[in-house]
Design a protein around this motif. Structure first.
Motif, PDB file in Angstrom:
ATOM      1  N   VAL A 161       0.766  -1.223   0.138  1.00 18.01           N
ATOM      2  CA  VAL A 161      -0.049  -0.223   0.056  1.00 18.01           C
ATOM      3  C   VAL A 161       0.759   1.306   0.117  1.00 18.01           C
ATOM      4  O   VAL A 161       1.615   1.543   1.024  1.00 18.01           O
ATOM      5  CB  VAL A 161      -0.917   0.055   1.245  1.00 18.01           C
ATOM      6  CG1 VAL A 161      -1.865   1.249   1.244  1.00 18.01           C
ATOM      7  CG2 VAL A 161      -2.098  -1.242   1.107  1.00 18.01           C
ATOM      8  N   LEU A 162       0.628   2.071  -0.795  1.00 19.28           N
ATOM      9  CA  LEU A 162       1.437   3.231  -1.111  1.00 19.28           C
ATOM     10  C   LEU A 162       0.208   4.297  -1.101  1.00 19.28           C
ATOM     11  O   LEU A 162      -0.268   4.729  -2.271  1.00 19.28           O
ATOM     12  CB  LEU A 162       2.300   3.273  -2.514  1.00 19.28           C
ATOM     13  CG  LEU A 162       3.380   2.266  -2.523  1.00 19.28           C
ATOM     14  CD1 LEU A 162       4.387   2.729  -3.796  1.00 19.28           C
ATOM     15  CD2 LEU A 162       4.455   2.632  -1.149  1.00 19.28           C
ATOM     16  N   ASP A 163       0.054   5.095  -0.078  1.00 21.67           N
ATOM     17  CA  ASP A 163      -0.916   6.188   0.187  1.00 21.67           C
ATOM     18  C   ASP A 163      -0.186   7.597  -0.062  1.00 21.67           C
ATOM     19  O   ASP A 163      -0.160   7.786   1.486  1.00 21.67           O
ATOM     20  CB  ASP A 163      -1.926   5.491   1.349  1.00 21.67           C
ATOM     21  CG  ASP A 163      -3.009   6.318   1.587  1.00 21.67           C
ATOM     22  OD1 ASP A 163      -3.381   7.213   0.445  1.00 21.67           O
ATOM     23  OD2 ASP A 163      -3.825   6.275   2.413  1.00 21.67           O
ATOM     24  N   LEU A 164      -0.222   8.141  -0.725  1.00 19.35           N
ATOM     25  CA  LEU A 164       0.663   9.245  -1.022  1.00 19.35           C
ATOM     26  C   LEU A 164      -0.529  10.395  -1.207  1.00 19.35           C
ATOM     27  O   LEU A 164      -1.363  10.440  -1.704  1.00 19.35           O
ATOM     28  CB  LEU A 164       1.497   9.338  -2.383  1.00 19.35           C
ATOM     29  CG  LEU A 164       2.626   8.656  -2.283  1.00 19.35           C
ATOM     30  CD1 LEU A 164       2.413   7.152  -1.991  1.00 19.35           C
ATOM     31  CD2 LEU A 164       3.532   8.586  -3.422  1.00 19.35           C
ATOM     32  N   PHE A 165      -0.297  11.416  -0.148  1.00 18.21           N
ATOM     33  CA  PHE A 165      -0.969  12.689  -0.217  1.00 18.21           C
ATOM     34  C   PHE A 165      -0.046  13.938  -0.799  1.00 18.21           C
ATOM     35  O   PHE A 165       1.111  14.106  -0.470  1.00 18.21           O
ATOM     36  CB  PHE A 165      -1.581  12.897   1.096  1.00 18.21           C
ATOM     37  CG  PHE A 165      -2.555  11.752   1.529  1.00 18.21           C
ATOM     38  CD1 PHE A 165      -3.819  12.053   0.894  1.00 18.21           C
ATOM     39  CD2 PHE A 165      -2.296  10.743   1.986  1.00 18.21           C
ATOM     40  CE1 PHE A 165      -4.860  11.289   1.485  1.00 18.21           C
ATOM     41  CE2 PHE A 165      -3.393   9.730   2.587  1.00 18.21           C
ATOM     42  CZ  PHE A 165      -4.562  10.133   2.121  1.00 18.21           C
ATOM     43  N   CYS A 166      -0.698  14.684  -1.737  1.00 21.11           N
ATOM     44  CA  CYS A 166       0.284  15.971  -1.835  1.00 21.11           C
ATOM     45  C   CYS A 166      -0.564  17.170  -1.434  1.00 21.11           C
ATOM     46  O   CYS A 166      -1.726  17.218  -2.079  1.00 21.11           O
ATOM     47  CB  CYS A 166       0.568  15.898  -3.392  1.00 21.11           C
ATOM     48  SG  CYS A 166       1.658  17.107  -4.174  1.00 21.11           S
ATOM     49  N   VAL A 167      -0.006  18.306  -1.069  1.00 18.84           N
ATOM     50  CA  VAL A 167      -0.627  19.601  -0.475  1.00 18.84           C
ATOM     51  C   VAL A 167      -0.143  20.508  -1.277  1.00 18.84           C
ATOM     52  O   VAL A 167      -0.567  21.734  -1.390  1.00 18.84           O
ATOM     53  CB  VAL A 167      -0.463  19.712   0.968  1.00 18.84           C
ATOM     54  CG1 VAL A 167      -1.180  18.776   1.836  1.00 18.84           C
ATOM     55  CG2 VAL A 167       0.949  19.859   1.068  1.00 18.84           C
ATOM     56  N   GLU A 168       0.797  20.190  -2.223  1.00 20.79           N
ATOM     57  CA  GLU A 168       1.479  21.376  -3.139  1.00 20.79           C
ATOM     58  C   GLU A 168       0.925  21.136  -4.684  1.00 20.79           C
ATOM     59  O   GLU A 168       0.882  20.096  -4.936  1.00 20.79           O
ATOM     60  CB  GLU A 168       3.172  21.118  -3.181  1.00 20.79           C
ATOM     61  CG  GLU A 168       3.790  21.208  -1.771  1.00 20.79           C
ATOM     62  CD  GLU A 168       5.217  21.125  -1.947  1.00 20.79           C
ATOM     63  OE1 GLU A 168       5.688  20.845  -2.822  1.00 20.79           O
ATOM     64  OE2 GLU A 168       5.850  21.020  -0.695  1.00 20.79           O
ATOM     65  N   ASN A 169       0.846  22.375  -5.442  1.00 20.58           N
ATOM     66  CA  ASN A 169       0.203  22.396  -6.458  1.00 20.58           C
ATOM     67  C   ASN A 169       1.667  22.281  -7.654  1.00 20.58           C
ATOM     68  O   ASN A 169       2.615  22.507  -7.335  1.00 20.58           O
ATOM     69  CB  ASN A 169      -0.304  23.709  -6.988  1.00 20.58           C
ATOM     70  CG  ASN A 169      -1.572  23.986  -6.307  1.00 20.58           C
ATOM     71  OD1 ASN A 169      -2.405  23.006  -5.874  1.00 20.58           O
ATOM     72  ND2 ASN A 169      -1.743  25.233  -5.892  1.00 20.58           N
ATOM     73  N   GLY A 170       1.238  21.381  -8.628  1.00 17.37           N
ATOM     74  CA  GLY A 170       2.073  21.230  -9.605  1.00 17.37           C
ATOM     75  C   GLY A 170       3.068  19.777  -9.395  1.00 17.37           C
ATOM     76  O   GLY A 170       3.907  19.725 -10.254  1.00 17.37           O
ATOM     77  N   VAL A 171       2.868  19.228  -8.061  1.00 17.25           N
ATOM     78  CA  VAL A 171       3.650  18.038  -8.198  1.00 17.25           C
ATOM     79  C   VAL A 171       3.024  16.787  -9.013  1.00 17.25           C
ATOM     80  O   VAL A 171       1.897  16.664  -9.015  1.00 17.25           O
ATOM     81  CB  VAL A 171       3.748  17.632  -6.651  1.00 17.25           C
ATOM     82  CG1 VAL A 171       4.294  16.271  -6.351  1.00 17.25           C
ATOM     83  CG2 VAL A 171       4.238  18.775  -5.732  1.00 17.25           C
TER      84      VAL A 171
END
Length: 510
Positions: A134-144
């Motif tokens: 399980v790779l549960d990735l979250f991103c809070v930055e735009n453009g990633v």
């Protein structure tokens, strides 16, 4: 965090915990520590890694056990400071000594600087024959950009279950995930035939779950694998691009679930083998609060889905799906196809006026129904009375009433007279609309053997008369509620029909 991790994980420089002075607790810890390693590791497998490490404070016996755990689950925030999970994961993996990993789960806030680290984690898991990743990735930055699954994973023969979020698949020209049985993909864009290529490389795949995939473009799901049995597609309403659609071509699929807050068109091209389906569409507003154009569009969406499910044997529909059927020109109009194979109909409804025409439509066009299951829902946004028909552009609502709906002889309820044998009602409150509907079923279901009404979670199962006596003795029901039960019990019905009340609520109603 590295310094904290060293002290936290190794435990070599930490102070020795003070001795527990309560004799029974001390004896309990000793007994637990005497268990074999295999059993202790099994206990640790239910904990997050940082919590498992903390068990080293119990005694020296537990101090290094976590290093041999075969289930590594890292939460979003782990470690002593509960902040940076990345550095904690790095430190924990460097100290881990196990040769086998059954489950590896990592949840963390992702950015492109972490690519080498995540690659190394995947390599770590693959080298130890991981079975669930399980790779549960979250991103809070735009453009990633999403994390690209490394090539080494496509060579993993031990992998049985893969779940990813915010990841991108670029498989090699030739690969085989020969053991993969379940694939869950969240927030991913599949370009061209990438999804088809990925699935074709999973020859024993049995379950496919797609959550918020290709929301800005068409989603084509082509699954020709004979082993695929279950498919679930989930879409949130605020991200789907208008004008896009979902196409499903899965000739060997058995179970299909579509879940959405604001559905886009679904085209089921080949799903003739489907035996059970769930359409769980839950918009914030009721279908009839939309204007005439959107009502017709909603009807067409449901109509297209139903055409593709003409061979289904078990069907579950949410309230919104039932309401959408009211957008037909005539509330008595048949479905575009008769559900000849349907044996079990499950409805999540309120039995409100805007749902009854859809229920009648389903009953008329499902002649072989044997079981009807109704879960009475209590959605706050649906508690208001139906909006005036002229305000919504649907003038057909003014042409019928509840009584005339059930008495219409243009399309008789064949299933009620000949085949319906069991009705189950959950979340029963004894309200007037519930009693009226159940009285109609009792009066017209000549083959009905059992009506089971699930009430509040009490330890009771018995007849209506016994239930009334029970409620009166324990003082659990109002006078109005008891009168409703008596009214229901006095409704005309076949002499073979038994009415039962049960407080044994099922763990999963559907």
């Amino acid at each position: 965090m590295v310094e904290e991790g060293k002290m936290e994980i190794s435990g070599r420089h930490s102070r020795r915990p003070s001795k527990i002075r309560v004799c029974d607790r001390e004896e309990s810890f000793d007994r637990l520590s005497e268990l074999p390693d295999a059993l202790l590791l099994y206990i640790l497998s239910f904990l997050y890694v940082d919590d498992a490490i903390s068990t080293g404070l119990l005694s020296r016996r537990w101090r290094n056990l976590w290093k041999w755990m075969d289930c590594l689950d890292f939460p979003m925030q782990c470690g002593k400071s509960k902040r940076n999970s990345i550095r904690f994961i790095e430190r924990a993996l460097s100290l881990h000594e196990g040769l086998k990993i059954k489950r590896f789960c990592a949840r963390f806030c992702y950015n492109s600087n972490y690519i080498p680290r995540v690659d190394s984690w995947v390599s770590f898991a693959v080298a130890r024959n991981v079975e669930k990743l399980v790779l549960d990735l979250f991103c809070v930055e735009n453009g990633v950009q999403p994390y690209v699954i490394p090539g080494i994973l496509y060579k993993c023969r031990s992998l049985r279950e893969l779940e990813v979020n915010f990841c991108r698949f670029v498989p090699p020209s030739s690969f085989s995930l020969s053991s993969l049985k379940k694939l869950v993909v969240n927030n991913t864009v599949f370009v061209g035939e990438m999804l088809k290529i990925l699935i074709s490389g999973c020859p024993v795949l049995e379950e496919l779950v797609l959550v918020n995939c290709n929301q800005a473009r068409n989603l084509d799901v082509v699954v020709l694998n004979r082993n695929l049995k279950r498919m679930k597609i989930v879409e949130f309403p605020d991200e789907v691009e208008e004008g896009t659609e979902v196409k499903i071509n899965a000739p060997y699929l058995l179970h299909l679930e579509l879940q959405s807050g604001d559905p886009r068109p679904y085209i089921i091209q080949d799903a003739s083998s489907i035996v059970s389906a769930c359409l769980d569409i839950r918009r914030i507003v009721t279908c009839l609060s939309l204007n005439a154009y959107n009502q017709k569009n909603s009807m067409r969406i449901i109509e297209n889905i139903m055409v593709g499910l003409h061979e289904v044997k078990t069907l579950k529909l949410s309230s919104w799906c039932v309401q959408a059927m009211l957008a037909y020109e005539d509330v008595h109009t048949c479905l575009p196809t008769t559900l000849q194979q349907l044996r079990h109909l499950k409805l999540d409804v309120q039995l409100s006026k805007d749902e009854l025409p859809g229920i009648a439509c389903l009953l008329r066009n499902s002649p072989e129904i044997e079981i009807l299951t109704i879960q009475l829902c209590r959605h706050a946004h649906m508690d208001k009375d139906i909006i005036e028909p002229m305000e919504n552009g649907n003038t057909n609502l003014s042409n019928w009433c509840e009584g005339s709906l059930w008495k219409c002889h243009q399309a008789p309820f064949y299933s009620l007279k000949h085949n319906l044998k069991k009705v189950v009602v959950g979340n029963f409150k004894g309200e007037e609309n519930e009693i009226r509907f159940l009285a109609f079923l009792l009066r017209n279901s000549l083959a009905l053997k059992k009506l089971v009404i699930l009430v509040q979670p009490i330890y009771f199962t018995g007849s209506g008369e016994a239930y009334v006596d029970y409620c009166r003795k324990v003082g659990r029901a109002s006078k109005k509620y008891l009168e409703s039960i008596r009214k229901l019990m006095g409704s005309p019905r076949s002499p073979h029909t038994e009415i039962l009340f049960s407080g044994s609520q099922p763990t999963c109603f559907f």
